[in-house]
Every structure is written in structure tokens, then in C-alpha cells.
Enzyme design. Structure first.
Site, mmCIF file in Angstrom:
data_model
loop_
_atom_site.group_PDB
_atom_site.id
_atom_site.type_symbol
_atom_site.label_atom_id
_atom_site.label_comp_id
_atom_site.label_asym_id
_atom_site.label_seq_id
_atom_site.Cartn_x
_atom_site.Cartn_y
_atom_site.Cartn_z
ATOM 1 N N HIS A 143 47.570 25.418 62.605
ATOM 2 C CA HIS A 143 48.675 26.148 63.220
ATOM 3 C C HIS A 143 48.697 27.598 62.765
ATOM 4 C CE1 HIS A 143 50.114 24.373 59.436
ATOM 5 N NE2 HIS A 143 50.868 25.457 59.309
ATOM 6 N N HIS A 145 51.383 30.768 62.085
ATOM 7 C CA HIS A 145 52.790 31.163 61.932
ATOM 8 C C HIS A 145 52.996 32.540 62.571
ATOM 9 C CE1 HIS A 145 53.805 28.415 58.406
ATOM 10 N NE2 HIS A 145 52.492 28.363 58.409
HETATM 11 P P1 5GP Z 1 51.795 25.435 56.250
HETATM 12 O O1 5GP Z 1 52.149 25.752 54.830
HETATM 13 O O2 5GP Z 1 51.100 24.108 56.398
HETATM 14 O O3 5GP Z 1 51.048 26.573 56.905
HETATM 15 O O4 5GP Z 1 53.164 25.386 57.000
HETATM 16 C C1 5GP Z 1 53.678 24.288 57.673
HETATM 17 C C2 5GP Z 1 54.972 24.721 58.283
HETATM 18 O O5 5GP Z 1 55.440 23.675 59.094
HETATM 19 C C3 5GP Z 1 56.083 25.026 57.258
HETATM 20 O O6 5GP Z 1 56.536 26.358 57.463
HETATM 21 C C4 5GP Z 1 57.136 24.001 57.567
HETATM 22 O O7 5GP Z 1 58.445 24.499 57.422
HETATM 23 C C5 5GP Z 1 56.839 23.586 58.980
HETATM 24 N N1 5GP Z 1 57.178 22.206 59.293
HETATM 25 C C6 5GP Z 1 56.894 21.108 58.533
HETATM 26 N N2 5GP Z 1 57.325 20.005 59.144
HETATM 27 C C7 5GP Z 1 57.916 20.389 60.288
HETATM 28 C C8 5GP Z 1 58.566 19.679 61.348
HETATM 29 O O8 5GP Z 1 58.701 18.462 61.334
HETATM 30 N N3 5GP Z 1 59.064 20.418 62.367
HETATM 31 C C9 5GP Z 1 58.928 21.775 62.415
HETATM 32 N N4 5GP Z 1 59.457 22.400 63.472
HETATM 33 N N5 5GP Z 1 58.306 22.478 61.446
HETATM 34 C C10 5GP Z 1 57.808 21.789 60.391
#
Ligand code: 5GP
Ligand code: ZN
Length: 202
Positions: A143, A145
Site C-alpha cells: 500500500h 500512504h
Molecule cells: P504500514 O505501517 O503497514 O505502512 O501501515 C499500515 C496502515 O494501515 C496504518 O497506518 C494503519 O493505521 C492502517 N490500518 C491498519 N488496519 C486498518 C484497517 O483495518 N482499516 C484501515 N482503514 N486502515 C488500517
């Protein structure tokens, strides 16, 4: 109605219905349009929360969707409008994601970020990818951000990003050669092959 038709309908509906708290529309395993034919088999993981959102088994505040990607608000945002662009197929990290899928995700950034900035009254944003545990990745479905920024929001305190000017020395040269050598092992990137290393501008 076929999965593709159902999804197209839901894309149109997502533009008509600006706020969606209900689950996203489910898709079949094999209709990811950004995957090449050999990658066409689109697998969704049972335990992946983002796959659950794609399948419609978990809720998300969806902002945008098309045949390739989905964008929804992060449920633990670092700033208002913080959202995530994900592909409809499960790939555990950016490096495990086929270039065509990365391209599809990135191609949505200008469109979505402009809308997010307008809606949040900001004129800046950070694009962020956490690739791997040590980089802070916690959800292993690739993903991107989009994080809207405001003046003096102090999201990333500059003092935490200590920098050291790059020295144009043997160590740097060795690093560049090493990376170029690694690049030459990567198939499909002819451009990266054996350009030799010299200090540009020296
Ligand atoms: P990472 O650190 O893996 O790049 O970020 C994952 C992101 O996914 C985090 O910012 C977290 O808040 C978001 N996230 C985790 N679980 C969920 C979810 O169930 N729904 C949504 N909308 N965001 C999520
Ligand atoms: Zn997934």
C-alpha cells in the site's frame, strides 16, 4: 451479474455516493486488471485485513476504487485525510508487487492527492511506503500512504531525520557499483545494465 460488471457498477456508485461506510464490493480471484496475463490469478489472503476490505468482509471509508486499486481512509490517521492506496490483489510488500501493479497504484496518486488536499485545505502531502518490518510495515498487503501536510504540523520532527552529506569517496563508489551490480541481476530492466561507475561532476 458478472464480477467485473458488479465492480464497474460499484465504481460508478462510489462516485455518486460520496461517503461509504459499508463494506466494499467483493471481487473474484481472477479479475485484477493491472496484473499481466501470467499474473492474472489474483489471490486474496484469508487473514489479511486489506483483502477483507477488498472482499467486503471488513468496513472501510472508501474514497475511490477502480478495476485495479482501492483507496480508503487510514483508520489510525497521522493527519486528517491520511489515506491508503492498495491494489486489488494481495502482494505482501512493494518489492513483491509486479511493476504493472505499482504503476497502476502510482498513477492514481495525482488524482487522489489533489482531491484529498482540496478537501483538507492543505497544499502539501507526503507519499509514504513502508517496505518491510524494519521500515515500519505492519500490514503486509502492499500500500501507499497519502498523508496531507500543513505548515508547522510537526509530523516528522526534522531533528529525528539526521543527515550526513554524501562524501564522493571510494565507499560511495563501492556502494554505487554494488547497487548497479544488483540491478543488473534484475530481469526486465535493460537500462540498468553495466553503465560503469564514475564520479559525475568530478
Ligand atoms: P504500514 O505501517 O503497514 O505502512 O501501515 C499500515 C496502515 O494501515 C496504518 O497506518 C494503519 O493505521 C492502517 N490500518 C491498519 N488496519 C486498518 C484497517 O483495518 N482499516 C484501515 N482503514 N486502515 C488500517
Ligand atoms: Zn491482502
Amino acid at each position: 451479474m458478472e464480477a467485473a460488471q458488479r465492480r464497474r457498477l460499484s465504481v460508478i456508485a462510489s462516485h455518486l455516493r460520496p461517503i461509504t461506510i459499508t463494506p466494499t464490493s467483493p471481487i473474484s480471484r481472477s479479475d485484477c486488471n493491472s496484473c499481466s496475463d501470467s499474473e492474472k490469478q489474483c489471490n486474496l489472503e484469508t487473514d489479511c485485513i486489506f483483502c477483507k476490505i477488498i472482499r467486503g468482509d471488513a468496513p472501510a471509508l472508501k474514497l475511490y476504487e477502480d478495476d485495479e486499486c482501492l483507496c480508503f481512509l487510514d483508520n489510525n490517521p497521522v493527519s486528517p485525510g491520511h489515506c491508503l492506496i492498495i491494489p486489488r490483489c494481495h502482494f505482501p510488500s512493494l518489492v513483491a508487487t509486479p511493476p504493472s501493479v505499482v504503476a497502476a497504484m502510482c498513477s492514481k496518486v495525482p488524482y487522489i492527492s489533489k482531491a484529498v488536499m482540496k478537501a483538507t485545505g492543505s497544499d502539501s502531502f507526503n507519499l509514504l511506503v513502508n517496505n518491510g518490518v524494519d521500515a515500519g510495515q505492519v500490514i503486509f498487503h502492499t500500500h501507499i500512504h497519502i498523508i496531507p501536510r500543513r505548515a508547522r504540523d510537526c509530523l516528522w520532527a526534522s531533528e529525528s531525520l539526521k543527515r550526513h552529506p554524501l562524501k564522493l569517496d571510494q565507499e560511495a563508489l563501492h556502494l554505487v557499483n554494488n547497487i548497479r551490480q544488483q540491478l543488473s541481476f534484475v530481469e526486465g530492466f535493460e537500462d540498468s545494465k553495466d553503465h560503469g561507475t564514475t564520479l559525475i561532476g568530478s
